[in-house]
Write an enzyme that holds these catalytic residues in place. Structure first.
Site, PDB file in Angstrom:
ATOM      1  N   ASP A 178       0.844  -1.377  -0.126  1.00 38.91           N
ATOM      2  CA  ASP A 178       0.318  -0.267  -0.284  1.00 38.91           C
ATOM      3  C   ASP A 178       0.829   1.083  -0.155  1.00 38.91           C
ATOM      4  O   ASP A 178       1.896   1.491   0.105  1.00 38.91           O
ATOM      5  CB  ASP A 178      -1.012   0.118   1.250  1.00 38.91           C
ATOM      6  CG  ASP A 178       0.053  -0.279   3.119  1.00 38.91           C
ATOM      7  OD1 ASP A 178       1.261  -0.589   2.673  1.00 38.91           O
ATOM      8  OD2 ASP A 178      -0.766   0.470   3.479  1.00 38.91           O
TER       9      ASP A 178
ATOM     10  N   GLU B  65       0.254  -1.195   5.806  1.00 38.27           N
ATOM     11  CA  GLU B  65       1.373  -1.049   6.298  1.00 38.27           C
ATOM     12  C   GLU B  65       0.928   0.598   6.787  1.00 38.27           C
ATOM     13  O   GLU B  65       1.237   1.088   8.378  1.00 38.27           O
ATOM     14  CB  GLU B  65       2.805  -1.270   5.990  1.00 38.27           C
ATOM     15  CG  GLU B  65       4.065  -0.365   6.756  1.00 38.27           C
ATOM     16  CD  GLU B  65       4.507   0.856   6.796  1.00 38.27           C
ATOM     17  OE1 GLU B  65       4.498   0.719   8.066  1.00 38.27           O
ATOM     18  OE2 GLU B  65       3.780   1.180   6.141  1.00 38.27           O
TER      19      GLU B  65
END
Length: 398
Positions: free
Chosen positions: A97, A158
């Protein structure tokens, strides 16, 4: 490293392909994978599309691949180049991400200029993921047999609640050692502070602002809380420091209270951020706060407060500097730069402690660019990162 492995390392190091790394990196940047944060996962705001791409690239490189969803549309993907089992395993891990792109002009149009590649995710941390693929390509093309298994792992989320690495920590894959290619300017960082947050809430009695003496002002009570914690950092600085992380820290981060100016507020809340050393425990933070706030009841018998459940609870990371993977990266850095290199602490929190695999942070790019509106990574750092990771593979797995 034995002589055969050393020769194989030098031979593969000379064959690192800038073109391959840049092709992968630019293709990755062009696939939106913004973290939806508190919103719903949806196309462009999830890891699904990028996870499918990374899965396919690992498969094309001959890895045994797998995927599991940490949440709908938010996969963890992993690939393994299996060793003979005689040496420990090594994981190269990174998150799929990126942070959001609001205000970023053409974030998914990668471009290269003056030795840099620009675009959202370029350094945080799709560059590291591209370098991992290049390591596997080099091993495949040289037909190098490994004694220990090499695992690539791409994780979801994350940038928000780290649900991806938490899922890996529950279900695997696991390894004996791990490198996380977060942007550290290729500093070798086996430790970082944890992040613990909570809300402190104060309460009062709401009345019209024209008769404040008949009410109890929750914001005024919160002001006393802020004051009671104002020298908390001085106390933390007086405690024993961690050799790499230094001292823990505290900040009051967000405060909310009241609904309108013409009413005495009956509620106020303050979210704090406490950066933890590896030796710190979350429950001790609550004890620190309680010890400072309880005396406020003596001056104000109506004073009432509560501490919420954690808003953030990310453990610290602390891998011994003498660990083989740390020493391999330090040696590789010295060899490649000709400069002395010492282990450091990574400034931010990472997936490392959730993976349940001993991990060190070391990756191309700088945190100064990571969440900016002009994100970039140096091409030279990508090449050097690839060689450092390749050195670790040869040191630990051959």
């Amino acid at each position: 490293m034995n002589p055969q492995a050393l020769n194989q390392y030098h031979d593969m190091s000379e064959r690192v392909s800038v073109e391959s790394i840049m092709r992968w990196l630019k293709e990755m940047i062009a696939i939106p994978s913004e973290n939806p944060m508190a919103g719903q996962a949806r196309p462009g705001h999830r890891e699904k599309e990028f996870g499918e791409y990374y899965f396919e690239q690992m498969h094309q490189l001959g890895m045994t691949v797998g995927s599991r969803e940490a949440a709908p549309g938010r996969p963890n993907v992993f690939g393994t180049r299996t060793g003979k089992g005689e040496r420990p395993s090594l994981m190269l891990c990174g998150h799929l991400d990126t942070v959001p792109t609001e205000g970023y002009e053409e974030p998914f149009v990668p471009h290269e200029k003056d030795g840099r590649v620009y675009g959202r995710g370029s350094c945080d941390m799709k560059a590291g993921l591209a370098c991992y693929l290049e390591v596997v390509r080099l091993l495949r093309d040289a037909d190098v047999g490994l004694s220990g298994s090499l695992i690539l792992c791409g994780v979801a989320d994350e940038e928000w609640q780290m649900i991806g690495s938490r899922e890996i920590g529950r279900n695997g894959p696991f390894a004996d050692q791990c490198i996380i290619g977060e942007p550290s300017d290729l500093a070798v960082c086996p430790a970082h502070k944890g992040q613990f947050g909570l809300f402190i809430r104060t309460f009062g009695k709401a009345v019209h602002s024209s008769i404040p003496e008949q009410g109890e002002n929750a914001i005024e009570r919160m002001a006393r809380v802020v004051n009671a914690l104002s020298d908390y950092n001085e106390e933390l600085a007086s405690r024993e420091p961690h050799p790499l992380c230094g001292h823990g820290t505290y900040i009051p981060g967000v405060i909310r209270g009241g609904d309108l100016a013409s009413a005495v507020p009956d509620f106020c809340e303050l979210e704090i951020d406490r950066r933890l050393l590896p030796s710190d425990a979350a429950e001790d933070v609550c004890k620190d706060i309680t010890r400072r706030l309880e005396p406020l009841k003596q001056a104000d018998p109506g004073f009432r407060y509560e501490l919420s459940e954690p808003s953030w609870d990310i453990p610290a990371n602390d891998l011994p500097v003498g660990s083989p993977v740390v020493q391999s990266l330090l040696n590789a850095s010295r060899e490649l730069t000709g400069q002395p290199e010492a282990a450091r602490s990574f400034p931010g929190a990472t997936d490392a402690p959730h993976l349940k695999t001993p991990a060190v942070v070391c990756g191309p790019g700088s945190l100064a660019q990571a969440h900016s509106l002009n994100e970039f990574v140096e091409v030279e750092q990508c090449v050097r990162a690839t060689r450092m990771y390749l050195r670790a593979v040869c040191d630990l797995l051959i």
